[in-house]
Design a protein around this motif. Structure first.
Motif, mmCIF file in Angstrom:
data_model
loop_
_atom_site.group_PDB
_atom_site.id
_atom_site.type_symbol
_atom_site.label_atom_id
_atom_site.label_comp_id
_atom_site.label_asym_id
_atom_site.label_seq_id
_atom_site.Cartn_x
_atom_site.Cartn_y
_atom_site.Cartn_z
ATOM 1 N N GLY A 196 0.827 -1.193 0.000
ATOM 2 C CA GLY A 196 0.000 0.000 0.000
ATOM 3 C C GLY A 196 0.863 1.246 0.000
ATOM 4 O O GLY A 196 2.082 1.175 -0.135
ATOM 5 N N ILE A 197 0.197 2.386 0.155
ATOM 6 C CA ILE A 197 0.933 3.657 0.234
ATOM 7 C C ILE A 197 1.412 3.807 1.669
ATOM 8 O O ILE A 197 0.601 3.889 2.589
ATOM 9 C CB ILE A 197 0.026 4.823 -0.196
ATOM 10 C CG1 ILE A 197 -0.337 4.680 -1.677
ATOM 11 C CG2 ILE A 197 0.719 6.166 0.079
ATOM 12 C CD1 ILE A 197 -1.448 5.601 -2.139
ATOM 13 N N VAL A 198 2.715 3.795 1.882
ATOM 14 C CA VAL A 198 3.256 3.783 3.243
ATOM 15 C C VAL A 198 3.657 5.172 3.720
ATOM 16 O O VAL A 198 3.868 5.374 4.921
ATOM 17 C CB VAL A 198 4.429 2.793 3.377
ATOM 18 C CG1 VAL A 198 3.927 1.366 3.221
ATOM 19 C CG2 VAL A 198 5.539 3.080 2.367
ATOM 20 N N ALA A 199 3.767 6.131 2.822
ATOM 21 C CA ALA A 199 4.029 7.518 3.215
ATOM 22 C C ALA A 199 3.800 8.414 2.008
ATOM 23 O O ALA A 199 3.930 7.989 0.856
ATOM 24 C CB ALA A 199 5.456 7.706 3.716
ATOM 25 N N GLY A 200 3.460 9.675 2.310
ATOM 26 C CA GLY A 200 3.379 10.702 1.277
ATOM 27 C C GLY A 200 4.237 11.876 1.709
ATOM 28 O O GLY A 200 4.232 12.239 2.887
ATOM 29 N N CYS A 201 4.976 12.443 0.772
ATOM 30 C CA CYS A 201 5.925 13.495 1.129
ATOM 31 C C CYS A 201 5.750 14.697 0.210
ATOM 32 O O CYS A 201 5.689 14.534 -1.014
ATOM 33 C CB CYS A 201 7.364 12.996 0.997
ATOM 34 S SG CYS A 201 7.649 11.408 1.785
ATOM 35 N N LEU A 202 5.688 15.877 0.819
ATOM 36 C CA LEU A 202 5.853 17.095 0.040
ATOM 37 C C LEU A 202 7.352 17.283 -0.146
ATOM 38 O O LEU A 202 8.091 17.447 0.840
ATOM 39 C CB LEU A 202 5.230 18.282 0.785
ATOM 40 C CG LEU A 202 5.299 19.639 0.066
ATOM 41 C CD1 LEU A 202 4.566 19.608 -1.271
ATOM 42 C CD2 LEU A 202 4.733 20.741 0.959
ATOM 43 N N SER A 203 7.800 17.208 -1.376
ATOM 44 C CA SER A 203 9.244 17.159 -1.641
ATOM 45 C C SER A 203 9.588 18.114 -2.788
ATOM 46 O O SER A 203 9.640 17.705 -3.947
ATOM 47 C CB SER A 203 9.673 15.732 -1.953
ATOM 48 O OG SER A 203 8.805 15.156 -2.908
ATOM 49 N N PRO A 204 9.800 19.380 -2.456
ATOM 50 C CA PRO A 204 10.058 20.390 -3.491
ATOM 51 C C PRO A 204 11.398 20.167 -4.181
ATOM 52 O O PRO A 204 12.293 19.529 -3.634
ATOM 53 C CB PRO A 204 10.041 21.705 -2.706
ATOM 54 C CG PRO A 204 10.370 21.322 -1.301
ATOM 55 C CD PRO A 204 9.816 19.941 -1.095
#
Ligand SMILES: [Fe+2]
Length: 326
Positions: free
Chosen positions: A33-41
């Motif tokens: 599954g989706i284990v993390a989401g990151c705002l990554s500029p």
């Protein structure tokens, strides 16, 4: 199956005894599954400042607090999340018709930032998770989005995709799926983000159907007004500060809401922040990522914030509901 996995996790009904405790796994659970989401500029300045061997220009450093935030994110991805794949949505692979998915098995070449070619000329060579890329395109198509699978290995990968991927995983040892931005934020300031909700749903379905452990990267800066003149030394930190207090205060308003959680109020706040600050989130990457995670009832962990030529940039990590920051 090992006997230990059959031990009941709750006391038997009517009983008060506690079942023998199963040994805790040493590593993170390996459920898909989706284990993390990151705002990554992706500002090219961060890679320029780091002096990795893939990038030709050399620097004396700069923007350290943001780069240290990225170092912490890298450690979490490598040591805690251990994903099978990084899925990135980036605003500078602009497709005017439809959402495109890069299905080239081994993209390689040199990525150049067109406005800052003196800072970013980066040689890339990475692996695509083609099966997952195709599954995302198919799911998106099934949900009514115009989609296209990019098959041409000659297409140069944009610097926002490369930037976010390098900053999240400079070892490049995790396969990638990269998605285009089907809008042009610099022409349509009030572009609807509703299609990004659908693309997020398609992404989640494809990740689950293929059984992947995925980390999502939303390659967006926040407030996006910037200087038009560069200091003689690009990394002269005496010259680095927010574009103005209005931009800074709005970034803090958004980040305070992120830190407070849950994510649902961000659905309204992201468009307000875009309207107030010309935020790069108008390309939709952040909305795509939070939609893919089902707008979880969690707070985001802001690992760092800093400005780059006046624009606001934050490194943020969200975990799915039911998991905890270590
Ligand atoms: Fe950008």
């Amino acid at each position: 199956m090992s006997k230990v996995f059959r031990v009941p996790l709750v006391p038997a009904r009517g009983g008060t005894t506690t079942a023998p405790r199963a040994p805790r796994p040493a590593a993170a659970p390996t459920r898909p599954g989706i284990v993390a989401g990151c705002l990554s500029p992706h500002p090219p300045h961060l890679i320029y400042a780091e002096n990795p061997p893939q990038n030709e220009p050399r620097s004396t450093g700069g923007w350290e607090t943001l780069r240290w935030a990225y170092e912490r994110l890298r450690a979490r991805i490598r040591d805690v999340h251990k994903p099978d794949v990084l899925i990135v949505h980036a605003p500078h692979w602009i497709t005017m018709v439809g959402h495109h998915v890069n299905c080239v098995p081994n993209p390689r070449g040199i990525s150049v930032e067109p406005i800052f070619p003196h800072l970013f000329r980066y040689r890339y060579d990475f692996r695509t998770d083609v099966e997952l890329g195709e599954a995302i395109a198919d799911e998106a198509s099934g949900l009514g989005l115009v989609t296209r699978k990019l098959r041409d290995p000659r297409v140069r990968v944009d610097y926002a995709t490369i930037g976010a991927l390098h900053l999240a995983n400079p070892a490049w040892d995790i396969p990638v799926v990269s998605l285009s931005a089907n809008n042009n934020p610099y022409f349509y300031s009030d572009a609807s983000l509703s299609e990004m909700e659908v693309l997020g749903e398609a992404t989640r379905r494809a990740v689950e159907a293929t059984g992947r452990r995925a980390v999502l990267l939303a390659s967006n800066s926040l407030s996006h007004l910037h200087w038009h003149e560069e200091p003689e030394l690009p990394e002269d930190m005496e010259r680095e500060h927010p574009y103005n207090n209005h931009q800074y205060r709005w970034d803090m308003k958004l980040l305070e809401a992120i830190r407070r959680g849950p994510t649902a109020p961000l659905r309204e706040l992201i468009p307000e922040h875009i309207e107030a600050t010309a935020s790069e989130t108008k390309a939709g990457s952040l909305t795509w990522m939070l939609a893919a995670m089902g707008w979880p009832e969690v707070a985001g962990d802001v690992l760092g914030y800093g400005t780059i030529i006046g624009t606001g940039n934050a490194v943020v990590e969200w975990l799915p509901e039911g998991s905890h920051h270590g």
